[in-house]
Design an enzyme around this catalytic site. Structure first.
Site, PDB file in Angstrom:
ATOM      1  N   HIS A   1       1.702   4.362  -2.989  1.00 50.99           N
ATOM      2  CA  HIS A   1       1.706   5.826  -2.892  1.00 50.99           C
ATOM      3  C   HIS A   1       3.037   6.403  -3.381  1.00 50.99           C
ATOM      4  O   HIS A   1       3.067   7.326  -4.206  1.00 50.99           O
ATOM      5  CB  HIS A   1       1.501   6.268  -1.435  1.00 50.99           C
ATOM      6  CG  HIS A   1       0.113   6.084  -0.926  1.00 50.99           C
ATOM      7  ND1 HIS A   1      -0.989   6.635  -1.542  1.00 50.99           N
ATOM      8  CD2 HIS A   1      -0.358   5.416   0.160  1.00 50.99           C
ATOM      9  CE1 HIS A   1      -2.078   6.319  -0.866  1.00 50.99           C
ATOM     10  NE2 HIS A   1      -1.727   5.576   0.170  1.00 50.99           N
TER      11      HIS A   1
ATOM     12  N   ASP B   1      -7.696   8.138   2.369  1.00 52.79           N
ATOM     13  CA  ASP B   1      -7.256   8.581   1.044  1.00 52.79           C
ATOM     14  C   ASP B   1      -8.458   8.894   0.157  1.00 52.79           C
ATOM     15  O   ASP B   1      -8.485   9.900  -0.554  1.00 52.79           O
ATOM     16  CB  ASP B   1      -6.393   7.506   0.371  1.00 52.79           C
ATOM     17  CG  ASP B   1      -5.138   7.187   1.160  1.00 52.79           C
ATOM     18  OD1 ASP B   1      -4.601   8.105   1.806  1.00 52.79           O
ATOM     19  OD2 ASP B   1      -4.696   6.029   1.134  1.00 52.79           O
TER      20      ASP B   1
ATOM     21  N   HIS C   1       0.836  -1.209   0.000  1.00 53.83           N
ATOM     22  CA  HIS C   1       0.000   0.000   0.000  1.00 53.83           C
ATOM     23  C   HIS C   1       0.872   1.263   0.000  1.00 53.83           C
ATOM     24  O   HIS C   1       0.656   2.178  -0.818  1.00 53.83           O
ATOM     25  CB  HIS C   1      -0.911  -0.021   1.237  1.00 53.83           C
ATOM     26  CG  HIS C   1      -1.864   1.130   1.308  1.00 53.83           C
ATOM     27  ND1 HIS C   1      -3.186   1.023   0.962  1.00 53.83           N
ATOM     28  CD2 HIS C   1      -1.685   2.432   1.685  1.00 53.83           C
ATOM     29  CE1 HIS C   1      -3.778   2.202   1.115  1.00 53.83           C
ATOM     30  NE2 HIS C   1      -2.887   3.070   1.573  1.00 53.83           N
ATOM     31  N   GLU C   2       1.851   1.314   0.894  1.00 56.36           N
ATOM     32  CA  GLU C   2       2.681   2.521   0.995  1.00 56.36           C
ATOM     33  C   GLU C   2       3.618   2.671  -0.199  1.00 56.36           C
ATOM     34  O   GLU C   2       3.866   3.787  -0.665  1.00 56.36           O
ATOM     35  CB  GLU C   2       3.481   2.497   2.305  1.00 56.36           C
ATOM     36  CG  GLU C   2       2.633   2.453   3.569  1.00 56.36           C
ATOM     37  CD  GLU C   2       1.589   3.540   3.638  1.00 56.36           C
ATOM     38  OE1 GLU C   2       1.791   4.619   3.044  1.00 56.36           O
ATOM     39  OE2 GLU C   2       0.542   3.312   4.277  1.00 56.36           O
TER      40      GLU C   2
END
Length: 398
Positions: free
Chosen positions: A205, A284, A201-202
């Site tokens: 980004h 988000d 997930h990170e």
């Protein structure tokens, strides 16, 4: 010099606030020339008419008396009135007209030079390591107020004492910045499916931001959890110019920001499938919906044309939006919803494309992140550049 807080004027007994205003100015006239300083004047100087429905309002009586004393038939020679507030937008217009408060002095957040000077003041009684450069800290903290910078060095000093060190090093400074902006550090995640999912997930980004042109600079990406339910985060550094000229941000920057915000959900969907996406992207998506709607209804950055369809910052307690109606028809509301959805879906598909086309790089970055738990922005960009060079060589004809 007379100093009083705005809240001291307002009492539950009718007329007490107005009488205190009269007493204050009476003493001021007797001791003129003098200065009267009213702190937090929004407590008594808030816009009249906010008490919807009529009736007696003690605060309004106090404000009326204050207006009379500041600009009545009787001259207040030698009495200068100064006031302070964090909410100038809620003050009554009669207070701000010439003859009462003639000048407004806005104290903005400090620039780079201001932050450096503030840090030098608060670092006088701190034992800093030789490697610590205050100018570097000043560049890393755009948007920090003077109180934030003082708190930063205090937090760094506390961390230094806990770690039984003699001087404050760069590590304590960086940890203190994260602690103030993100939250307290918790125990690292165990090597489980959750840790892998947070890493993807990170990285989603961070990689999307690295691949797009109009984005902020990545400072670091980490999977060390923080208080408040934050399992990991990708942190970015804003330029002072971007903060100062917030109203000059472009449509390309806004679209890139939406795409970066959707990068985490895009990575989850590409790696694990649509059925396995989690609630981790809820904040988000909230930000995406807010930005996309502002682009359509406030900034005129959609197919609906350069029109403002909503008014920002209408607040009920100011008596400005009570029983307010929509500023557009139901047909236009449907078009707005459609435009907001189109912007979000377009950016989401772009984020998924970036993740899909760089799948091998995503896996490599996740492996590094799982091993180190934190990747610095410079190191992250080196890995991406190295991968881009290798890909370019593979595509070149033999």
């Amino acid at each position: 010099f007379f100093s009083i807080s705005g809240s001291e004027f307002v009492e539950m007994f009718v007329g007490v606030g107005a009488s205190r205003v009269r007493d204050l100015f009476k003493k001021a006239k007797e001791n003129s020339p003098c200065i009267v300083f009213i702190d937090e004047i929004d407590a008594v100087g808030r816009q009249r008419g906010a008490g919807i429905g009529g009736g007696n309002d003690e605060r309004e009586q106090t404000l009326n008396q204050l207006l009379t004393e500041m600009d009545g038939f009787e001259g207040n020679s030698g009495v200068i009135v100064i006031a302070a507030t964090n909410r100038p937008d809620v003050l009554d217009t009669a207070l701000l007209r010439p003859g009462r408060f003639d000048r407004q002095v806005t104290v903005d957040l400090p620039s780079y030079k201001g932050r450096l000077g503030i840090l030098q003041v608060h670092a006088r009684n701190k034992k800093l390591d030789e490697e610590v450069a205050l100018d570097t800290i000043a560049r890393r903290t755009p948007g920090f107020s003077g109180a934030d910078l003082a708190n930063l060095l205090n937090e760094a000093a506390i961390l230094t004492a806990r770690r039984r060190k003699d001087t404050i090093s760069n590590l304590e400074i960086h940890d203190a910045i994260d602690r103030i902006t993100i939250g307290l550090t918790l125990n690292p995640l165990l090597d489980s499916k959750k840790k892998w999912l947070v890493a993807y997930h990170e990285i989603g980004h961070a990689l999307v931001s690295a691949m797009l042109k109009n984005t902020d600079t990545l400072e670091k990406v980490t999977i060390i959890p923080r208080s408040g339910g934050i399992a990991g985060f990708a942190n970015y550094v804003l330029d002072d110019e971007m903060i100062d000229s917030e109203g000059l941000r472009s449509r390309a920057w806004l679209l890139s920001r939406i795409t970066v915000a959707l990068g985490g959900r895009a990575a989850e969907a590409e790696i694990y499938g649509d059925a396995e996406v989690t609630l981790g992207a809820s904040s988000d998506i909230t930000e995406v919906s807010k930005l996309a709607r502002q682009m359509v209804t406030l900034y005129g950055m959609s197919d609906l044309g350069p029109v403002a369809l909503e008014s920002p910052n209408n607040e009920v307690f100011l008596g400005q939006s009570w029983n307010s109606r929509a500023e557009y028809s139901e047909e236009m509301a449907i078009k707005i919803d459609r435009q907001v959805r189109e912007i979000a879906i377009h950016c989401y598909e772009e984020a998924r494309r970036i993740i899909r086309e760089n799948r091998h790089l995503v896996d490599k970055l996740v492996e590094v992140l799982l091993d180190e738990e934190t990747i610095d922005g410079d190191e992250f960009r080196k890995i991406v550049d190295r991968y881009a060079e290798l890909t370019k060589k593979e595509l070149e004809p033999a």
